[in-house]
Design a protein around this motif. Structure first.
Motif, PDB file in Angstrom:
ATOM      1  N   THR A   6       0.027   2.307  -9.853  1.00 47.83           N
ATOM      2  CA  THR A   6      -1.209   2.266 -10.656  1.00 47.83           C
ATOM      3  C   THR A   6      -1.371   3.562 -11.459  1.00 47.83           C
ATOM      4  O   THR A   6      -1.863   3.534 -12.582  1.00 47.83           O
ATOM      5  N   GLN A   7      -0.923   4.684 -10.871  1.00 53.16           N
ATOM      6  CA  GLN A   7      -0.993   5.948 -11.639  1.00 53.16           C
ATOM      7  C   GLN A   7      -0.133   5.878 -12.895  1.00 53.16           C
ATOM      8  O   GLN A   7      -0.435   6.494 -13.911  1.00 53.16           O
ATOM      9  N   MET A  13       0.819  -1.221   0.000  1.00 49.30           N
ATOM     10  CA  MET A  13       0.000   0.000   0.000  1.00 49.30           C
ATOM     11  C   MET A  13       0.855   1.275   0.000  1.00 49.30           C
ATOM     12  O   MET A  13       0.355   2.348  -0.305  1.00 49.30           O
ATOM     13  N   GLN A  14       2.150   1.148   0.307  1.00 52.48           N
ATOM     14  CA  GLN A  14       3.035   2.323   0.250  1.00 52.48           C
ATOM     15  C   GLN A  14       3.383   2.690  -1.195  1.00 52.48           C
ATOM     16  O   GLN A  14       3.770   3.819  -1.468  1.00 52.48           O
ATOM     17  N   GLN A  15       3.283   1.735  -2.115  1.00 55.00           N
ATOM     18  CA  GLN A  15       3.755   1.991  -3.482  1.00 55.00           C
ATOM     19  C   GLN A  15       2.670   1.839  -4.541  1.00 55.00           C
ATOM     20  O   GLN A  15       2.866   2.219  -5.693  1.00 55.00           O
ATOM     21  N   ASP A  65      -3.264  -5.933   2.127  1.00 58.11           N
ATOM     22  CA  ASP A  65      -3.509  -4.485   2.032  1.00 58.11           C
ATOM     23  C   ASP A  65      -4.755  -4.138   1.220  1.00 58.11           C
ATOM     24  O   ASP A  65      -5.382  -3.102   1.451  1.00 58.11           O
ATOM     25  N   GLU A 109      -8.623   5.639  -0.655  1.00 63.46           N
ATOM     26  CA  GLU A 109      -9.375   5.883  -1.910  1.00 63.46           C
ATOM     27  C   GLU A 109      -9.022   4.824  -2.960  1.00 63.46           C
ATOM     28  O   GLU A 109      -9.891   4.305  -3.662  1.00 63.46           O
ATOM     29  N   LEU A 110      -7.748   4.505  -3.031  1.00 67.94           N
ATOM     30  CA  LEU A 110      -7.308   3.495  -4.003  1.00 67.94           C
ATOM     31  C   LEU A 110      -7.887   2.123  -3.643  1.00 67.94           C
ATOM     32  O   LEU A 110      -8.266   1.344  -4.524  1.00 67.94           O
ATOM     33  N   GLU A 146      -0.159   3.312  -5.140  1.00 65.28           N
ATOM     34  CA  GLU A 146      -0.744   4.503  -5.759  1.00 65.28           C
ATOM     35  C   GLU A 146       0.134   4.970  -6.928  1.00 65.28           C
ATOM     36  O   GLU A 146      -0.358   5.163  -8.053  1.00 65.28           O
ATOM     37  N   HIS A 193      -4.734   2.485   6.969  1.00 64.88           N
ATOM     38  CA  HIS A 193      -4.520   2.234   5.547  1.00 64.88           C
ATOM     39  C   HIS A 193      -3.872   3.451   4.890  1.00 64.88           C
ATOM     40  O   HIS A 193      -4.281   4.582   5.126  1.00 64.88           O
ATOM     41  N   ALA A 194      -2.852   3.199   4.055  1.00 66.91           N
ATOM     42  CA  ALA A 194      -2.108   4.310   3.441  1.00 66.91           C
ATOM     43  C   ALA A 194      -2.852   4.937   2.267  1.00 66.91           C
ATOM     44  O   ALA A 194      -2.573   6.083   1.899  1.00 66.91           O
ATOM     45  N   CYS A 195      -3.786   4.204   1.645  1.00 63.17           N
ATOM     46  CA  CYS A 195      -4.442   4.769   0.446  1.00 63.17           C
ATOM     47  C   CYS A 195      -5.905   4.284   0.371  1.00 63.17           C
ATOM     48  O   CYS A 195      -6.254   3.477  -0.504  1.00 63.17           O
TER      49      CYS A 195
END
Ligand SMILES: NC(=O)c1ccc[n+]([C@@H]2O[C@H](COP(=O)([O-])OP(=O)(O)OC[C@H]3O[C@@H](n4cnc5c(N)ncnc54)[C@H](OP(=O)(O)O)[C@@H]3O)[C@@H](O)[C@H]2O)c1
Length: 355
Positions: free
Chosen positions: A91-92, A84-86, A103, A124-125, A88, A120-122
């Protein structure tokens, strides 16, 4: 040919990914990471890979993300909280991500924080993540950029319950009484490759024990999977109890239910056979034949037996799989096949190893 990276290549699911992807005709493993073994050839740590792969472990430090972004797909075979740290940034950049950790499995942030003890780090994702069980989510996986690969126990539980929960016009609550008991056993590789006292040879061999009796983090995942099959909340209670058994690989889950009169009127053997007739990796055993874990060893197959006793109003579903293959790395490759439009069984359709 697609370019793949494996983050966490020294673990048990990582080595399974190397084994499976090395034989996959459409995949090149271009990056394999390890912090502890950077610079070492993978076949020095795992001689089973000699002659199969000459890849070297990398720890790219600050450059890791930029390098991962050049791949088509990244597998995270890491502990919870790493992907979850990477995810975002990946996927972008249009990179497909398959996380073998938790995660991106639980959609409820409350459940994630409660069971994994981190925020959770993201978030929305997370909402865009697809739960990677192809037999349930095949259509969604075809367009997914981010996949939460299921836990090993939930794979057996959800596929063992699917024909009951979903298959009967979503009438499960009318067909079974209010409690489902899942009694599950795993080999010790389920806990990963890191050393721990409980996994010492002298502690785990010739021994058999229950663990997480008060509650296991796979329970909310099983409940979420069942609710998804039903398209609504499932009010029946599920009791899930895992055990550690003295074998290296393999998992067996026995799922017990009491049938209502309406449930007893159904021929469940037939219902399971119909439900999985077109699934390559789910095998419903003939009536009265019960699968053992070695019948799936090192393969992506999951076998199910159904035992119906109308005198006692009982239904027992027995599910076996290899926790490292259909329970982890094989399922991840099956998901990748669906995500990239390959034949779903590509690189996976081989016989289990016996004895
Ligand atoms: N084992 C199973 O049967 C199974 C089944 C389903 C799902 N899973 C899940 O799959 C994941 C991997 O399981 P496993 O059994 O393969 O674990 P494992 O044997 O403990 O391996 C973990 C890997 O992650 C790397 N790693 C650890 N911390 C890291 C960090 N902070 N950043 C980057 N890499 C890190 C480790 O290598 P370095 O320390 O060298 O970097 C190692 O290669 C876990 O989340 C597990 O819950 C496992």
């Amino acid at each position: 040919m697609i370019s793949a990276a494996i983050v966490g290549g020294t673990g048990y699911t990582g080595i399974e990914l190397i084994r499976l992807l090395s034989a996959h005709p459409e995949v090149s493993i271009d990056l394999l990471t390890s912090r502890s073994e950077a610079g070492t050839r993978a076949d020095e740590i795992f001689p089973s890979l000699r002659g199969i792969s000459d890849i070297v472990f990398s720890d790219l430090g600050d450059d890791t993300l930029a390098t991962l972004q050049k791949c088509d797909v990244v597998f995270f075979a890491t502990p919870h909280g790493v992907a979850m740290q990477q995810a975002e940034a990946l996927t972008q950049a249009g990179v497909k991500v398959i996380d073998l950790a938790a995660d991106f499995r639980l959609q409820s942030l409350t459940d994630f924080e409660k069971w994994y003890k981190q925020s959770h780090a993201c978030p929305e994702l997370l909402k865009t993540a697809v739960y990677g069980l192809p037999e349930v989510n095949r259509d969604k996986l075809a367009n997914a950029l981010l996949v939460g690969n299921p836990g090993c126990y939930p794979t057996t539980a959800i596929l063992g319950l699917k024909p009951i929960i979903e298959g009967q016009n979503k009438q499960a609550e009318r067909l079974i009484e209010s409690r489902i008991v899942i009694d599950a056993k795993s080999g010790v590789s389920g806990a990963g490759r890191q050393a721990s006292l409980a996994l010492n040879y002298a502690e785990s061999t010739d021994n058999f024990k229950a663990y997480s009796v008060e509650g296991h983090r796979h329970l909310p995942e099983i409940e979420q999977g069942v609710a998804q099959l039903l398209d609504s909340q499932f009010t029946h209670r599920i009791r899930f109890l895992p055990h550690l058994v003295p074998m290296i690989r393999g998992m067996l889950s026995s799922i017990h239910m009491e049938l209502t009169d309406a449930g007893a009127a159904i021929d469940w053997q037939q219902a399971f056979e119909n439900a999985y007739a077109s699934e390559t990796f789910v095998d419903v055993m003939p009536k009265g034949v019960y699968p053992d874990t070695r019948s799936v060893r090192a393969s992506n197959r999951l076998r199910i037996a159904v035992h119906q006793d109308n005198d006692r109003d009982e239904l027992t579903v027995i599910v076996v799989q290899d926790n490292l293959v259909k329970g982890a790395a094989g399922q991840a490759v099956q998901n990748m096949n669906v995500m990239f439009g390959f034949d779903e069984s590509m690189g996976l359709n081989f016989a289990p190893i016996v004895p």
